[in-house]
Scaffold this motif. Sequence first.
Motif, PDB file in Angstrom:
ATOM      1  N   ILE A  92     -47.466  47.847 147.296  1.00 26.46           N
ATOM      2  CA  ILE A  92     -48.266  47.200 146.472  1.00 26.46           C
ATOM      3  C   ILE A  92     -47.633  47.159 145.069  1.00 26.46           C
ATOM      4  N   ILE A  93     -47.356  45.936 144.838  1.00 27.89           N
ATOM      5  CA  ILE A  93     -46.333  45.381 143.767  1.00 27.89           C
ATOM      6  C   ILE A  93     -47.233  44.470 142.558  1.00 27.89           C
ATOM      7  N   PRO A  94     -47.169  44.995 141.487  1.00 31.79           N
ATOM      8  CA  PRO A  94     -47.804  44.404 140.499  1.00 31.79           C
ATOM      9  C   PRO A  94     -47.168  43.093 140.173  1.00 31.79           C
ATOM     10  N   MET A  95     -47.693  42.008 140.113  1.00 33.45           N
ATOM     11  CA  MET A  95     -46.911  40.776 139.210  1.00 33.45           C
ATOM     12  C   MET A  95     -47.072  41.012 137.820  1.00 33.45           C
ATOM     13  N   PRO A  96     -46.812  39.976 137.035  1.00 32.79           N
ATOM     14  CA  PRO A  96     -46.583  40.338 135.667  1.00 32.79           C
ATOM     15  C   PRO A  96     -47.857  41.122 135.181  1.00 32.79           C
ATOM     16  N   ALA A  97     -47.775  42.123 134.258  1.00 31.81           N
ATOM     17  CA  ALA A  97     -48.900  42.997 133.873  1.00 31.81           C
ATOM     18  C   ALA A  97     -49.100  42.397 132.646  1.00 31.81           C
ATOM     19  N   ASN A  98     -50.341  42.458 132.196  1.00 36.60           N
ATOM     20  CA  ASN A  98     -50.684  42.202 130.606  1.00 36.60           C
ATOM     21  C   ASN A  98     -51.982  43.307 130.454  1.00 36.60           C
ATOM     22  N   TRP A  99     -52.110  43.471 129.154  1.00 32.83           N
ATOM     23  CA  TRP A  99     -53.055  44.235 128.503  1.00 32.83           C
ATOM     24  C   TRP A  99     -54.221  43.409 127.520  1.00 32.83           C
ATOM     25  N   ASN A 100     -55.253  43.983 127.520  1.00 29.29           N
ATOM     26  CA  ASN A 100     -56.179  43.473 126.475  1.00 29.29           C
ATOM     27  C   ASN A 100     -57.015  44.408 125.853  1.00 29.29           C
ATOM     28  N   VAL A 101     -57.032  44.458 124.598  1.00 27.01           N
ATOM     29  CA  VAL A 101     -58.170  45.055 123.949  1.00 27.01           C
ATOM     30  C   VAL A 101     -58.444  44.010 122.467  1.00 27.01           C
ATOM     31  N   PRO A 291     -44.558  21.423 121.633  1.00 26.24           N
ATOM     32  CA  PRO A 291     -44.933  22.299 120.532  1.00 26.24           C
ATOM     33  C   PRO A 291     -46.397  22.497 120.815  1.00 26.24           C
ATOM     34  N   SER A 292     -46.426  23.817 120.337  1.00 30.18           N
ATOM     35  CA  SER A 292     -47.947  24.282 120.489  1.00 30.18           C
ATOM     36  C   SER A 292     -48.472  25.588 119.213  1.00 30.18           C
ATOM     37  N   VAL A 293     -49.493  25.585 119.048  1.00 34.95           N
ATOM     38  CA  VAL A 293     -49.699  26.605 117.917  1.00 34.95           C
ATOM     39  C   VAL A 293     -50.930  27.485 118.614  1.00 34.95           C
ATOM     40  N   LEU A 294     -50.849  28.861 118.860  1.00 36.84           N
ATOM     41  CA  LEU A 294     -52.094  29.424 119.239  1.00 36.84           C
ATOM     42  C   LEU A 294     -52.616  30.503 118.247  1.00 36.84           C
ATOM     43  N   ILE A 295     -53.993  30.392 118.329  1.00 34.13           N
ATOM     44  CA  ILE A 295     -54.641  31.234 117.389  1.00 34.13           C
ATOM     45  C   ILE A 295     -54.986  32.415 118.270  1.00 34.13           C
ATOM     46  N   ALA A 296     -54.463  33.641 118.031  1.00 30.52           N
ATOM     47  CA  ALA A 296     -54.903  34.815 118.812  1.00 30.52           C
ATOM     48  C   ALA A 296     -56.139  35.287 118.657  1.00 30.52           C
ATOM     49  N   GLU A 297     -57.287  35.571 119.731  1.00 31.55           N
ATOM     50  CA  GLU A 297     -58.407  35.969 119.646  1.00 31.55           C
ATOM     51  C   GLU A 297     -58.283  37.506 119.664  1.00 31.55           C
ATOM     52  N   ASP A 298     -57.480  38.093 120.609  1.00 29.99           N
ATOM     53  CA  ASP A 298     -57.327  39.495 120.890  1.00 29.99           C
ATOM     54  C   ASP A 298     -55.848  39.683 121.420  1.00 29.99           C
ATOM     55  N   ALA A 299     -55.910  40.724 122.122  1.00 34.02           N
ATOM     56  CA  ALA A 299     -54.464  41.201 122.394  1.00 34.02           C
ATOM     57  C   ALA A 299     -53.401  40.331 123.197  1.00 34.02           C
ATOM     58  N   ARG A 300     -54.174  39.567 124.155  1.00 35.10           N
ATOM     59  CA  ARG A 300     -53.395  38.508 124.938  1.00 35.10           C
ATOM     60  C   ARG A 300     -52.628  37.339 124.192  1.00 35.10           C
ATOM     61  N   GLY A 301     -53.472  36.896 123.191  1.00 37.46           N
ATOM     62  CA  GLY A 301     -52.615  35.873 122.198  1.00 37.46           C
ATOM     63  C   GLY A 301     -51.708  36.788 121.426  1.00 37.46           C
ATOM     64  N   VAL A 302     -52.081  37.840 121.132  1.00 41.77           N
ATOM     65  CA  VAL A 302     -50.966  38.384 120.016  1.00 41.77           C
ATOM     66  C   VAL A 302     -49.944  38.658 120.551  1.00 41.77           C
ATOM     67  N   GLY A 303     -49.874  39.301 121.769  1.00 44.28           N
ATOM     68  CA  GLY A 303     -48.496  39.258 122.796  1.00 44.28           C
ATOM     69  C   GLY A 303     -47.852  38.254 122.846  1.00 44.28           C
ATOM     70  N   PHE A 304     -48.420  36.901 123.354  1.00 40.39           N
ATOM     71  CA  PHE A 304     -47.821  35.902 123.649  1.00 40.39           C
ATOM     72  C   PHE A 304     -47.144  35.402 122.055  1.00 40.39           C
ATOM     73  N   ASN A 305     -47.764  35.510 121.202  1.00 40.10           N
ATOM     74  CA  ASN A 305     -47.136  35.033 120.107  1.00 40.10           C
ATOM     75  C   ASN A 305     -46.046  36.082 119.318  1.00 40.10           C
ATOM     76  N   TYR A 306     -46.082  37.284 119.506  1.00 38.20           N
ATOM     77  CA  TYR A 306     -45.021  38.039 119.240  1.00 38.20           C
ATOM     78  C   TYR A 306     -43.703  37.889 120.186  1.00 38.20           C
ATOM     79  N   THR A 307     -44.096  37.614 121.400  1.00 38.90           N
ATOM     80  CA  THR A 307     -42.982  37.283 122.392  1.00 38.90           C
ATOM     81  C   THR A 307     -42.246  35.975 122.264  1.00 38.90           C
ATOM     82  N   PHE A 308     -43.019  34.992 122.121  1.00 38.31           N
ATOM     83  CA  PHE A 308     -42.344  33.611 121.727  1.00 38.31           C
ATOM     84  C   PHE A 308     -41.883  33.570 120.514  1.00 38.31           C
TER      85      PHE A 308
END
Length: 393
Positions: A92-101, A291-308
């Motif tokens: 059992i192999i996880p593909m890329p994990a993400n978290w959300n709160v 180009p793109s601008v993302l408004i983070a609603e929760d942890a998913r967007g926060v994580g992408f914004n930090y990473t990029f």
Amino acid sequence: MKHYTLISTYPENRASANVGDLLIRESEKALIERERGGVAFTTYFREDSLDDYLDEINRTDGILMTFPIRDTPMYPGTFRLVNNLADIRVPIIPMPANWNVYPGDAMSREHVSYSSATREFLHAIASNVSVLPCREYHTMRVLARHGIHNTVMTGDPSWYDPAYFGKPMHRPGKIERLVFSPPLSPFYVTQAKSVMAMLAELYPQAERVCSMHLADSRINLFANKRPSNDASMTEAVAEKNTRIRRYASEYGFEVREVAGDVRKIEFYKACDLHVGYECHAHVSFLRWRRPSVLIAEDARGVGFNYTFGVGGFDGFRRCQNDSPIRSLEGGTSGYCVTVDEYSIAPCDHSVVMQMRQYLAEEASSRFRRYQGVAEFIDETYEQAMAPFLRSLP
């Protein structure tokens, strides 16, 4: 020929039709095929019971699980799988994990604590793989808090379109075609209206599209499951998309329904800019070097914004420091957070002015800050995602 069982977050022939989840699934398949060649897939939805398919599954080379970390618990909950995990005899192999709160900020990361059942499942999965891939850096930190350290940041499969590898970012001198994606949570509707108004004022001559990534039936499905004592939330969820469409029309946006078919978002390739809340509208633009601008609603967007590290804004503003993080598990998906809980971090209306200033700055430099994004995507693929995919059994 290699044959994998794929556990997807996209519910085939069900209500949601979230084109972002479908993009993840199709990207996973395409990238595995690219790195491994000659691959067959049998696909199931993460909430499906697999007990009736055990013999077939155990004849495949492994189970690849798109891996959202949600304490519902993880198993059985986020993943139904089988009644007895010991009956699964293939890796059992996880593909890329993400978290959300919700809200998913630094305080969330410092305080989130998963239940013993979820911890046990996560450790069982992590102990049977050499590396556990994560789609952004914050997920690695959350897993480390729970004692899991064999992680690697591979990015999300949806970041990658091999046809665009090696190509530079499109840096428009003029915005002629603009896409807005609406929020998932009804809490952000008023803010979203202000964003559309700002974009219409900034780009009055541009062709403007409001891209709806989810089918309305998903909203109604989960609204019907809300507790009866949360009528205000239920009503807000049910009305959200109707209001978004009305506002979009008022501000000159063409509304496009793109749920359920990744071909319907390919028009992004010919657009100059995305501004909005959908994580997979954001990464679609970046993967296609726009180009793109993302408004983070929760942890998913926060994580992408930090990473990029570019084009990211928090849509919320933390007000309370003693939030019951566990009760906010799942994010602002319209069915995970109550009105009272939302007061911990209400939407930040000042973000609209911040984005306006940011877009003006980028216009003056032809989006200079984005010029390294393409190289970041390509390098992450070659150094992290591709080696992980080549290591599959």
